[in-house]
Design an enzyme around this catalytic site. Sequence first.
Site, PDB file in Angstrom:
ATOM      1  N   HIS A 131      57.257  20.938 -49.500  1.00  0.00           N
ATOM      2  CA  HIS A 131      55.975  21.553 -49.044  1.00  0.00           C
ATOM      3  C   HIS A 131      54.925  20.639 -48.284  1.00  0.00           C
ATOM      4  CE1 HIS A 131      53.068  25.146 -49.509  1.00  0.00           C
ATOM      5  NE2 HIS A 131      52.279  24.043 -48.941  1.00  0.00           N
ATOM      6  N   GLU A 132      54.452  19.610 -48.974  1.00  0.00           N
ATOM      7  CA  GLU A 132      53.731  18.665 -48.738  1.00  0.00           C
ATOM      8  C   GLU A 132      53.915  17.818 -47.653  1.00  0.00           C
ATOM      9  OE1 GLU A 132      50.758  19.276 -50.020  1.00  0.00           O
ATOM     10  OE2 GLU A 132      51.393  20.426 -51.559  1.00  0.00           O
TER      11      GLU A 132
ATOM     12  N   HIS B 109      53.857  19.462 -44.341  1.00  0.00           N
ATOM     13  CA  HIS B 109      52.081  19.539 -43.863  1.00  0.00           C
ATOM     14  C   HIS B 109      51.834  18.189 -43.106  1.00  0.00           C
ATOM     15  CE1 HIS B 109      49.859  22.712 -45.820  1.00  0.00           C
ATOM     16  NE2 HIS B 109      50.338  22.544 -46.763  1.00  0.00           N
TER      17      HIS B 109
ATOM     18  N   CYS C 154      50.055  28.258 -50.925  1.00  0.00           N
ATOM     19  CA  CYS C 154      49.626  27.065 -50.314  1.00  0.00           C
ATOM     20  C   CYS C 154      47.825  27.238 -50.201  1.00  0.00           C
ATOM     21  CB  CYS C 154      49.970  26.918 -48.633  1.00  0.00           C
ATOM     22  SG  CYS C 154      49.149  25.583 -47.940  1.00  0.00           S
ATOM     23  N   LEU C 155      47.020  26.032 -50.549  1.00  0.00           N
ATOM     24  CA  LEU C 155      45.648  25.797 -50.596  1.00  0.00           C
ATOM     25  C   LEU C 155      45.361  26.316 -49.212  1.00  0.00           C
ATOM     26  CD1 LEU C 155      45.032  22.971 -52.784  1.00  0.00           C
ATOM     27  CD2 LEU C 155      45.092  25.235 -53.498  1.00  0.00           C
TER      28      LEU C 155
ATOM     29  N   GLN D 145      45.140  18.637 -44.825  1.00  0.00           N
ATOM     30  CA  GLN D 145      44.689  19.848 -45.292  1.00  0.00           C
ATOM     31  C   GLN D 145      43.095  19.442 -45.502  1.00  0.00           C
ATOM     32  OE1 GLN D 145      47.706  20.464 -48.926  1.00  0.00           O
ATOM     33  NE2 GLN D 145      46.848  22.463 -48.310  1.00  0.00           N
TER      34      GLN D 145
ATOM     35  N   GLY E  54      49.774  20.089 -55.178  1.00  0.00           N
ATOM     36  CA  GLY E  54      49.691  19.164 -54.100  1.00  0.00           C
ATOM     37  C   GLY E  54      49.027  19.151 -53.073  1.00  0.00           C
TER      38      GLY E  54
HETATM   39 ZN   LIG Z   1      50.258  23.812 -48.383  1.00  0.00          ZN
END
Ligand SMILES: [Zn+2]
Length: 178
Positions: free
Chosen positions: A135-136, A139, A93-94, A51, A46
């Site tokens: 999670h997304e 963000h 997480c990226l 991000q 995701g």
């Molecule tokens: Zn993340």
Amino acid sequence: MPILPILKYPNQTLRRKAAPVREFDAELVALVEDMAETMYAAPGVGLAAPQIGVSKQILVYDPATAEEKGNYTALINPRIVEAEGEEIGEEGCLSVRELCAEVKRTYRIVVEARDLEGSRLNFEAEGWPARVLQHEIDHLNGILFIDHLSSLKRTLYKKKLKKIIEAEKQGDIGESAG
Ligand SMILES: [Zn+2]
């Protein structure tokens, strides 16, 4: 289509509440395509617009297993309208370097959103896809998965991150989308 650089914690853009999208135009479609490409290249399941430095309520996700990947969903202005149950599961997480940790999430959610054309979506998700979505959507509200950890775990991570950032500076390793 370019692969975009992914911002890393503690970048402050990750902490901003993203603005709702009002225009469902070609620019939005192009941005979503770049986000999907960036997500697959990372690789991730995701990616939320903050991000990549765009503070708008846009996310892409693809919780499928590796063999079935390629069929992502884009959600615009998503919100959780129903939530039920709990489940603990591992997340990374990226935007958060070198950390995986167990996070408690809601097991079943109902999400309302718009698609790329601005049409209203309303659907249910359970388990892993519901986790990815929570999670997304976090963000988009400036929340990172580390905010769900105990303060001890967060403190330990901040110490570790300091060392990682130091090592990057010394080794002059550039930031990449990985
Ligand atoms: Zn993340």
